[in-house]
Design a protein around this motif. Structure first.
Motif, PDB file in Angstrom:
ATOM      1  N   GLY A   1     -12.848  -3.656  -8.615  1.00  0.00           N
ATOM      2  CA  GLY A   1     -12.153  -2.385  -8.777  1.00  0.00           C
ATOM      3  C   GLY A   1     -10.674  -2.548  -9.023  1.00  0.00           C
ATOM      4  N   GLY A   2     -10.030  -3.429  -8.268  1.00  0.00           N
ATOM      5  CA  GLY A   2      -8.597  -3.641  -8.438  1.00  0.00           C
ATOM      6  C   GLY A   2      -8.246  -4.232  -9.786  1.00  0.00           C
ATOM      7  N   ARG A   3      -9.038  -5.196 -10.239  1.00  0.00           N
ATOM      8  CA  ARG A   3      -8.747  -5.832 -11.530  1.00  0.00           C
ATOM      9  C   ARG A   3      -8.982  -4.866 -12.689  1.00  0.00           C
ATOM     10  NH1 ARG A   3     -10.094 -12.124 -11.947  1.00  0.00           N
ATOM     11  NH2 ARG A   3      -9.688 -11.506 -14.080  1.00  0.00           N
ATOM     12  N   LEU A   4     -10.068  -4.090 -12.597  1.00  0.00           N
ATOM     13  CA  LEU A   4     -10.340  -3.114 -13.658  1.00  0.00           C
ATOM     14  C   LEU A   4      -9.216  -2.102 -13.762  1.00  0.00           C
ATOM     15  CD1 LEU A   4     -12.096  -1.598 -15.727  1.00  0.00           C
ATOM     16  CD2 LEU A   4     -13.212  -0.456 -13.803  1.00  0.00           C
ATOM     17  N   ALA A   5      -8.819  -1.515 -12.634  1.00  0.00           N
ATOM     18  CA  ALA A   5      -7.781  -0.492 -12.647  1.00  0.00           C
ATOM     19  C   ALA A   5      -6.453  -1.044 -13.156  1.00  0.00           C
ATOM     20  CB  ALA A   5      -7.604   0.088 -11.243  1.00  0.00           C
ATOM     21  N   THR A   6      -6.069  -2.223 -12.679  1.00  0.00           N
ATOM     22  CA  THR A   6      -4.802  -2.813 -13.116  1.00  0.00           C
ATOM     23  C   THR A   6      -4.843  -3.158 -14.591  1.00  0.00           C
ATOM     24  OG1 THR A   6      -4.548  -3.735 -10.895  1.00  0.00           O
ATOM     25  CG2 THR A   6      -3.114  -4.610 -12.613  1.00  0.00           C
TER      26      THR A   6
ATOM     27  N   LYS B   1      -8.154  10.503   4.050  1.00  0.00           N
ATOM     28  CA  LYS B   1      -7.223   9.380   3.985  1.00  0.00           C
ATOM     29  C   LYS B   1      -7.504   8.566   2.726  1.00  0.00           C
ATOM     30  CE  LYS B   1      -5.134   9.990   7.981  1.00  0.00           C
ATOM     31  NZ  LYS B   1      -3.682  10.244   8.084  1.00  0.00           N
ATOM     32  N   CYS B   2      -6.448   8.208   2.019  1.00  0.00           N
ATOM     33  CA  CYS B   2      -6.589   7.451   0.769  1.00  0.00           C
ATOM     34  C   CYS B   2      -5.657   6.242   0.760  1.00  0.00           C
ATOM     35  CB  CYS B   2      -6.264   8.326  -0.441  1.00  0.00           C
ATOM     36  SG  CYS B   2      -7.255   9.819  -0.596  1.00  0.00           S
ATOM     37  N   PHE B   3      -6.080   5.190   0.091  1.00  0.00           N
ATOM     38  CA  PHE B   3      -5.156   4.097  -0.214  1.00  0.00           C
ATOM     39  C   PHE B   3      -5.540   3.509  -1.559  1.00  0.00           C
ATOM     40  CE2 PHE B   3      -8.619   1.984   2.018  1.00  0.00           C
ATOM     41  CZ  PHE B   3      -8.825   0.836   1.271  1.00  0.00           C
ATOM     42  N   THR B   4      -4.602   2.807  -2.182  1.00  0.00           N
ATOM     43  CA  THR B   4      -4.805   2.290  -3.526  1.00  0.00           C
ATOM     44  C   THR B   4      -4.738   0.781  -3.545  1.00  0.00           C
ATOM     45  OG1 THR B   4      -2.438   2.512  -4.020  1.00  0.00           O
ATOM     46  CG2 THR B   4      -3.844   4.358  -4.620  1.00  0.00           C
ATOM     47  N   ILE B   5      -5.377   0.196  -4.548  1.00  0.00           N
ATOM     48  CA  ILE B   5      -5.417  -1.266  -4.716  1.00  0.00           C
ATOM     49  C   ILE B   5      -5.018  -1.586  -6.145  1.00  0.00           C
ATOM     50  CG2 ILE B   5      -6.915  -3.287  -4.740  1.00  0.00           C
ATOM     51  CD1 ILE B   5      -8.668  -1.889  -2.682  1.00  0.00           C
ATOM     52  N   GLU B   6      -4.164  -2.599  -6.280  1.00  0.00           N
ATOM     53  CA  GLU B   6      -3.837  -3.120  -7.605  1.00  0.00           C
ATOM     54  C   GLU B   6      -3.579  -4.622  -7.491  1.00  0.00           C
ATOM     55  OE1 GLU B   6      -0.088  -2.042  -9.370  1.00  0.00           O
ATOM     56  OE2 GLU B   6       0.767  -1.550  -7.424  1.00  0.00           O
TER      57      GLU B   6
END
Length: 355
Positions: free
Chosen positions: A295-300, A345-350
């Motif tokens: 997920g992090g690699r796709l989004a970034t 609650k939310c948090f993001t990954i990159e």
């Protein structure tokens, strides 16, 4: 002859524009006082009025998906038009915030509206519609004759030939061969006075329950019971609502990026999307390292952030039977969502070092 045709076209177009502008202005004047009707047809929900579509997009960031096309010409799907189709999340958001109400296409319009009209009302609507159609036909016919005259064709000779042909064909209608524009706005008398009864809470509750059941493929009675599919739908909406209420996000389906939603900081024509939203509840579900990595690699890689969310109980010691247990009791979806006190609650990954 040429000047006469041009003058007549201009006058007729003024009349048609005046009728259209009057309808639009009447609708705009009532937008502040009247809820917007969402038309339910089978398992889909639509907005047909262009003014309503503009209002919910400008004021509430609801985008929807244009779905109008020609069934016999599917190659025109790249040029879709009205009506606007709404998702279940968009419908719930508009209803919970008292912006819209639901109308069943068959029960509440066809059966109860038209059958309740008296003869004079039906005659008035039919006359207004026919007058508009005849005016459009006359404009198109005069434009056609004017184009022929500009090409050097003898109009008088052509009109005599057409007259003879019409007499031989039992005076067939001149409507053949002309495309007629249908106004996007409905008659104000129709929209405001005849379907107010449909805003009754019990009617809205029944319509919403029935529509949700078509979305989650459950039984067809008027009640709705908590089950796994409904839990997922309601949790997804709470995250959808949280992003809109707190960050004014415009949200679209995110399947093309492997997420539930794609979130924009404003209108999608002005901004690039910021988040790929995954609605997995990290308070209750395991998220392994492989999922985080992918997920992090796709989004970034597509210049976004991967957003994961979870619903935190207001009181960790309080048991919520309607959420934790499939009790089988009927629920009121509208009241349930309005009274839900859980905190999102939310948090993001990159990934760092990309791009």
């Amino acid at each position: 002859m040429d000047d006469l045709i041009i003058d007549y076209i201009q006058e007729a177009e003024k009349g048609t524009k005046l009728t259209r502008d009057t309808t639009i202005n009447n609708n705009n004047n009532n937008n502040n006082n009247i809820k917007i009707p969402i038309i339910i047809s089978h398992d889909k929900a639509f907005l047909f009025d262009l003014n309503h579509i503009e209002q919910i997009r400008r004021e509430y960031g609801i985008i929807g998906v244009l779905s109008g096309t020609l069934p016999i010409a599917p190659q025109q799907n790249i040029l879709l038009g009205l009506p606007l189709q709404l998702s279940i999340d968009e419908i719930l958001y508009l209803i919970i915030n008292n912006v819209c109400y639901l109308i069943n296409n068959k029960d509440l319009i066809q059966d109860k509206y038209f059958n309740s009209m008296n003869y004079n009302e039906k005659s008035r609507l039919e006359k207004n519609y026919n007058d508009l159609i005849l005016k459009q036909i006359e404009i198109k016919k005069l434009n056609y004759l004017n184009n022929l005259k500009n090409r050097g064709i003898d109009i008088n000779k052509l009109q005599k030939s057409d007259k003879n042909n019409n007499n031989n064909n039992n005076n067939k209608s001149d409507k053949i061969g002309f495309y007629i524009e249908t106004l996007n706005s409905t008659d104000n008398y129709f929209s405001s006075n005849k379907i107010e009864f449909s805003q009754d809470y019990e009617i809205q509750k029944r319509l919403l329950n029935n529509f949700i059941k078509t979305v989650i493929n459950t039984n067809n009675n008027n009640t709705i019971k908590m089950n796994k599919k409904l839990k997922i739908l309601l949790n997804d909406f709470l995250i959808f609502n949280y992003l809109k209420q707190n960050y004014n996000q415009c949200i679209l389906p995110g399947i093309r990026f492997g997420g539930k939603y794609v979130s924009y900081p404003g209108d999608i024509l002005k901004y690039h999307s910021h988040f790929i939203v995954n609605t997995r509840d990290y308070y209750k579900e395991d998220i392994n390292l492989s999922t985080l990595s992918n997920g992090g690699r796709l989004a970034t890689g597509v210049k976004k952030l991967w957003l994961i969310s979870g619903m935190k109980e207001g009181d960790v010691n309080e048991e919520r039977d309607e959420i934790t247990n499939e009790s089988g009791e009927d629920i009121d979806v509208i009241e349930f969502l309005k009274n839900d006190k859980r905190v999102c609650k939310c948090f993001t990954i990159e990934w760092s070092g990309f791009g």
